[in-house]
Design a protein around this motif. Structure first.
Motif, PDB file in Angstrom:
ATOM      1  N   CYS A  13     -15.948  62.440   8.190  1.00  0.00           N
ATOM      2  CA  CYS A  13     -16.115  61.444   7.126  1.00  0.00           C
ATOM      3  C   CYS A  13     -14.780  60.851   6.703  1.00  0.00           C
ATOM      4  N   ALA A  14     -13.754  61.697   6.608  1.00  0.00           N
ATOM      5  CA  ALA A  14     -12.428  61.205   6.242  1.00  0.00           C
ATOM      6  C   ALA A  14     -11.881  60.271   7.318  1.00  0.00           C
ATOM      7  N   LEU A  15     -12.088  60.623   8.566  1.00  0.00           N
ATOM      8  CA  LEU A  15     -11.631  59.781   9.669  1.00  0.00           C
ATOM      9  C   LEU A  15     -12.354  58.439   9.671  1.00  0.00           C
ATOM     10  N   SER A  16     -13.633  58.478   9.359  1.00  0.00           N
ATOM     11  CA  SER A  16     -14.407  57.247   9.288  1.00  0.00           C
ATOM     12  C   SER A  16     -13.918  56.356   8.149  1.00  0.00           C
ATOM     13  N   ALA A  22      -8.404  50.937   7.745  1.00  0.00           N
ATOM     14  CA  ALA A  22      -7.320  50.529   8.644  1.00  0.00           C
ATOM     15  C   ALA A  22      -7.745  49.361   9.540  1.00  0.00           C
ATOM     16  N   GLY A  23      -9.018  49.315   9.909  1.00  0.00           N
ATOM     17  CA  GLY A  23      -9.506  48.230  10.762  1.00  0.00           C
ATOM     18  C   GLY A  23      -9.314  46.855  10.129  1.00  0.00           C
ATOM     19  N   PRO A  24      -9.809  46.634   8.907  1.00  0.00           N
ATOM     20  CA  PRO A  24      -9.580  45.331   8.274  1.00  0.00           C
ATOM     21  C   PRO A  24      -8.108  45.039   7.981  1.00  0.00           C
ATOM     22  N   ALA A  25      -7.324  46.082   7.674  1.00  0.00           N
ATOM     23  CA  ALA A  25      -5.895  45.859   7.440  1.00  0.00           C
ATOM     24  C   ALA A  25      -5.216  45.349   8.707  1.00  0.00           C
ATOM     25  N   PRO A  56     -17.379  41.891   8.932  1.00  0.00           N
ATOM     26  CA  PRO A  56     -18.322  43.020   8.972  1.00  0.00           C
ATOM     27  C   PRO A  56     -18.251  43.813  10.277  1.00  0.00           C
ATOM     28  N   LEU A  57     -18.042  43.124  11.383  1.00  0.00           N
ATOM     29  CA  LEU A  57     -17.921  43.820  12.667  1.00  0.00           C
ATOM     30  C   LEU A  57     -16.650  44.660  12.737  1.00  0.00           C
ATOM     31  N   VAL A  58     -15.582  44.168  12.144  1.00  0.00           N
ATOM     32  CA  VAL A  58     -14.326  44.919  12.123  1.00  0.00           C
ATOM     33  C   VAL A  58     -14.478  46.175  11.274  1.00  0.00           C
ATOM     34  N   VAL A  59     -15.134  46.061  10.121  1.00  0.00           N
ATOM     35  CA  VAL A  59     -15.332  47.223   9.258  1.00  0.00           C
ATOM     36  C   VAL A  59     -16.219  48.256   9.948  1.00  0.00           C
ATOM     37  N   LEU A  60     -17.320  47.804  10.542  1.00  0.00           N
ATOM     38  CA  LEU A  60     -18.210  48.735  11.233  1.00  0.00           C
ATOM     39  C   LEU A  60     -17.533  49.381  12.440  1.00  0.00           C
TER      40      LEU A  60
END
Length: 82
Positions: A13-16, A22-25, A56-60
């Motif tokens: 969960c922490a990694l997720s 980090a993905g959107p950043a 949304p795709l980047v966050v997922l």
């Protein structure tokens, strides 16, 4: 066995959560994204639909890709022990 699974669940969960932030950043740091969000010359190429299509795709992807890799590594390590 129960304690190790709780620890693995917490780590997953922490990694997720880290991946989902980090993905959107990383996405916002890309020159292409900056251009679409108004960083071009005189707003050239400004396209705010990327917020509804790409974000949304980047966050997922940022949330699920690290979790998938973590799950595969845990399963591979479990097979070696058993």
């Amino acid at each position: 066995m129960k304690r190790s699974m709780d620890g693995l669940t917490c780590a997953g969960c922490a990694l997720s959560a880290v991946g989902a932030t980090a993905g959107p950043a990383l996405w916002l740091a890309m020159p292409r994204t900056q251009r679409h969000l108004g960083g071009g010359f005189e707003n050239e190429g400004m396209d705010l639909t990327v917020l509804f299509t790409e974000l949304p795709l980047v966050v997922l992807g940022g949330a699920f890709l690290p979790l998938l890799v973590f799950t595969l590594l845990v399963r591979a390590a479990g097979r070696r022990r058993g």
